[in-house]
Design an enzyme around this catalytic site. Structure first.
Site, PDB file in Angstrom:
ATOM      1  N   SER A   1      50.625  34.842  40.223  1.00 21.50           N
ATOM      2  CA  SER A   1      50.856  34.102  41.465  1.00 21.50           C
ATOM      3  C   SER A   1      51.309  32.687  41.145  1.00 21.50           C
ATOM      4  O   SER A   1      50.975  32.154  40.078  1.00 21.50           O
ATOM      5  CB  SER A   1      49.537  34.035  42.251  1.00 21.50           C
TER       6      SER A   1
ATOM      7  N   TYR B   1      40.876  31.624  42.958  1.00 19.08           N
ATOM      8  CA  TYR B   1      41.938  32.620  42.749  1.00 19.08           C
ATOM      9  C   TYR B   1      42.935  32.132  41.703  1.00 19.08           C
ATOM     10  O   TYR B   1      43.294  32.863  40.772  1.00 19.08           O
ATOM     11  CB  TYR B   1      42.625  32.848  44.089  1.00 19.08           C
TER      12      TYR B   1
HETATM   13  N1  LIG Z   1      50.601  38.920  49.072  1.00 19.26           N
HETATM   14  C1  LIG Z   1      51.030  37.791  48.485  1.00 19.26           C
HETATM   15  O1  LIG Z   1      51.581  36.878  49.117  1.00 19.26           O
HETATM   16  C2  LIG Z   1      50.836  37.648  46.991  1.00 19.26           C
HETATM   17  C3  LIG Z   1      51.373  36.505  46.371  1.00 19.26           C
HETATM   18  C4  LIG Z   1      51.215  36.339  44.987  1.00 19.26           C
HETATM   19  C5  LIG Z   1      50.527  37.305  44.273  1.00 19.26           C
HETATM   20  N2  LIG Z   1      50.003  38.397  44.885  1.00 19.26           N
HETATM   21  C6  LIG Z   1      49.295  39.391  44.069  1.00 19.26           C
HETATM   22  O2  LIG Z   1      49.855  40.665  44.318  1.00 19.26           O
HETATM   23  C7  LIG Z   1      48.872  41.679  44.050  1.00 19.26           C
HETATM   24  C8  LIG Z   1      48.792  42.637  45.230  1.00 19.26           C
HETATM   25  O3  LIG Z   1      48.352  41.891  46.361  1.00 19.26           O
HETATM   26  P1  LIG Z   1      48.625  42.365  47.861  1.00 19.26           P
HETATM   27  O4  LIG Z   1      48.968  41.148  48.604  1.00 19.26           O
HETATM   28  O5  LIG Z   1      49.517  43.555  47.887  1.00 19.26           O
HETATM   29  O6  LIG Z   1      47.111  42.786  48.301  1.00 19.26           O
HETATM   30  P2  LIG Z   1      46.581  43.895  49.312  1.00 19.26           P
HETATM   31  O7  LIG Z   1      47.572  44.204  50.371  1.00 19.26           O
HETATM   32  O8  LIG Z   1      45.231  43.410  49.711  1.00 19.26           O
HETATM   33  O9  LIG Z   1      46.449  45.207  48.391  1.00 19.26           O
HETATM   34  C9  LIG Z   1      45.561  45.201  47.318  1.00 19.26           C
HETATM   35  C10 LIG Z   1      45.525  46.599  46.714  1.00 19.26           C
HETATM   36  O10 LIG Z   1      44.622  46.563  45.582  1.00 19.26           O
HETATM   37  C11 LIG Z   1      43.517  47.439  45.833  1.00 19.26           C
HETATM   38  N3  LIG Z   1      42.342  46.814  45.238  1.00 19.26           N
HETATM   39  C12 LIG Z   1      41.808  45.610  45.521  1.00 19.26           C
HETATM   40  N4  LIG Z   1      40.735  45.383  44.758  1.00 19.26           N
HETATM   41  C13 LIG Z   1      40.616  46.469  43.937  1.00 19.26           C
HETATM   42  C14 LIG Z   1      39.697  46.814  42.923  1.00 19.26           C
HETATM   43  N5  LIG Z   1      38.678  46.001  42.591  1.00 19.26           N
HETATM   44  N6  LIG Z   1      39.848  48.001  42.276  1.00 19.26           N
HETATM   45  C15 LIG Z   1      40.877  48.828  42.603  1.00 19.26           C
HETATM   46  N7  LIG Z   1      41.783  48.538  43.559  1.00 19.26           N
HETATM   47  C16 LIG Z   1      41.636  47.370  44.224  1.00 19.26           C
HETATM   48  C17 LIG Z   1      43.462  47.595  47.353  1.00 19.26           C
HETATM   49  O11 LIG Z   1      42.825  48.792  47.782  1.00 19.26           O
HETATM   50  P3  LIG Z   1      41.212  48.841  48.064  1.00 19.26           P
HETATM   51  O12 LIG Z   1      40.871  47.638  48.877  1.00 19.26           O
HETATM   52  O13 LIG Z   1      40.988  50.138  48.754  1.00 19.26           O
HETATM   53  O14 LIG Z   1      40.583  48.791  46.703  1.00 19.26           O
HETATM   54  C18 LIG Z   1      44.955  47.643  47.671  1.00 19.26           C
HETATM   55  O15 LIG Z   1      45.496  48.899  47.319  1.00 19.26           O
HETATM   56  C19 LIG Z   1      47.569  40.933  43.765  1.00 19.26           C
HETATM   57  O16 LIG Z   1      47.362  40.827  42.377  1.00 19.26           O
HETATM   58  C20 LIG Z   1      47.824  39.558  44.357  1.00 19.26           C
HETATM   59  O17 LIG Z   1      47.026  38.557  43.761  1.00 19.26           O
HETATM   60  C21 LIG Z   1      50.149  38.599  46.228  1.00 19.26           C
END
Ligand SMILES: NC(=O)c1ccc[n+]([C@@H]2O[C@H](COP(=O)([O-])OP(=O)(O)OC[C@H]3O[C@@H](n4cnc5c(N)ncnc54)[C@H](OP(=O)(O)O)[C@@H]3O)[C@@H](O)[C@H]2O)c1
Length: 230
Positions: A136, A149
Site C-alpha cells: 500500500s 496498517y
Molecule cells: N482497497 C484499497 O484501496 C487498497 C489499497 C491499497 C492496498 N490494498 C490491499 O489490497 C489487499 C486486498 O484488500 P481489499 O481492499 O480487496 O480487501 P477486502 O475487500 O476486505 O477483501 C479482503 C479479502 O481477504 C480475505 N481475508 C481477510 N483477512 C483474511 C485472513 N486473515 N485470512 C484469510 N483471508 C482473509 C477476505 O475474506 P474473509 O473476510 O472472509 O476472510 C477477502 O476475501 C489487502 O492486502 C489490502 O491491504 C487495498
C-alpha cells in the site's frame, strides 16, 4: 498448466486478481475465512475453465497455511499474498492504538505472508516462480491514522526487498494497487461515499503484465504498470 495461490480471493482485489489469472490460464488455490463467500467465488472462477481449489481458513493460522500448500499438490508458479486487515477502525492515532489490534495487524499483514512464503519457497524455487505481495502507499507515506496498517505493510515491503536479494531464482514483487472500491477501503472511510474509487478489476491488467512479462523483482505501483492503450 501454471498454478497460483491467492490469499483473500473471495472478494475485492483478491477476487479480481484470481479472475484475471484464471483468464490467463492459471489453475488456482484460493482462501478466505468465510467459506460460503469463498465457495461462491470459486464457482464463478471455474467458469473460466481452470481448476480452482478453495481452502477456507485464516492466513494467521499455521495449520491453515500448511493446508494451502498441501492443496497446491506439488506445483506452484505464483504466490499472491493479498489477504490483509485494515486493523482498528475508525483508524486511531498511534498514541491511542490498542496494542492487541496493532499486533493483529502485523500478524495478518506481515507475519502471515512471510510465513506462507517460507512454506511456498521450495515449490517456487523448483518452478522458477514468483511472489507478489500486495502492499500500500500507506507503507511509505505518513497518513495520520494509518500508522498500524502502514507500519505492518512497511514490514512486508522490507521483507519482500530482502527476499528479492536472497532468492535470485524467484521473482519477488511488492506492489501498491492504489485506492480501490472495496470493503476494506469503505472500512477506512466509514460512512463516506467511496464510489469515485476505481473497481478492483481496473488494476488487474497491471498485475497480469507483471506476471506475464516476468518483470524484475522490486516495488511497483499498479498505476505505473497499466498496459498502454491507444
Ligand atoms: N482497497 C484499497 O484501496 C487498497 C489499497 C491499497 C492496498 N490494498 C490491499 O489490497 C489487499 C486486498 O484488500 P481489499 O481492499 O480487496 O480487501 P477486502 O475487500 O476486505 O477483501 C479482503 C479479502 O481477504 C480475505 N481475508 C481477510 N483477512 C483474511 C485472513 N486473515 N485470512 C484469510 N483471508 C482473509 C477476505 O475474506 P474473509 O473476510 O472472509 O476472510 C477477502 O476475501 C489487502 O492486502 C489490502 O491491504 C487495498
Amino acid at each position: 498448466m501454471s498454478k497460483a495461490l491467492i490469499t483473500g480471493a473471495s472478494r475485492g482485489l483478491g477476487r479480481a486478481l484470481a479472475a484475471g489469472l484464471a483468464r490467463a490460464g492459471f489453475d488456482l488455490v484460493i482462501d478466505a475465512r468465510d467459506a460460503t463467500a469463498l465457495d461462491a467465488a470459486a464457482g464463478a472462477l471455474r467458469a473460466s475453465g481452470v481448476a480452482v481449489t478453495a481452502v477456507p481458513g485464516d492466513v494467521t493460522d499455521p495449520a491453515h497455511r500448511a493446508a494451502l500448500l498441501a492443496a497446491c499438490a506439488g506445483r506452484l508458479d505464483l504466490l499472491v499474498n493479498n489477504a490483509g486487515t485494515l486493523g482498528a477502525s475508525p483508524l486511531p492515532a498511534l498514541a491511542d492504538y490498542p496494542v492487541a489490534e496493532l499486533r493483529a495487524a502485523f500478524e495478518a499483514n506481515a507475519i502471515a505472508p512471510i510465513a506462507l512464503t517460507q512454506l511456498a519457497l521450495p515449490l517456487l524455487r523448483a518452478s522458477g516462480g514468483a511472489v507478489l505481495n500486495i502492499t500500500s502507499d500507506a507503507a511509505v507515506e505518513a497518513y495520520a491514522g494509518w500508522g498500524g496498517y502502514g507500519a505492518a505493510k512497511a514490514a512486508l515491503e522490507q521483507a519482500s526487498n530482502v527476499l528479492a536479494a536472497e532468492e535470485l531464482g524467484v521473482r519477488v514483487w511488492w506492489a501498491d494497487p492504489g485506492d480501490l472500491r472495496t470493503d476494506m477501503h469503505q472500512l477506512a472511510f466509514p460512512g463516506e461515499d467511496i464510489s469515485d474509487r476505481p473497481e478492483p478489476a481496473s488494476v488487474v491488467p497491471a498485475f497480469v503484465r507483471l506476471v506475464s512479462e516476468r518483470l524484475p523483482s522490486g516495488r511497483y505501483r499498479a498505476a505505473h504498470l497499466m498496459p498502454v492503450t491507444s
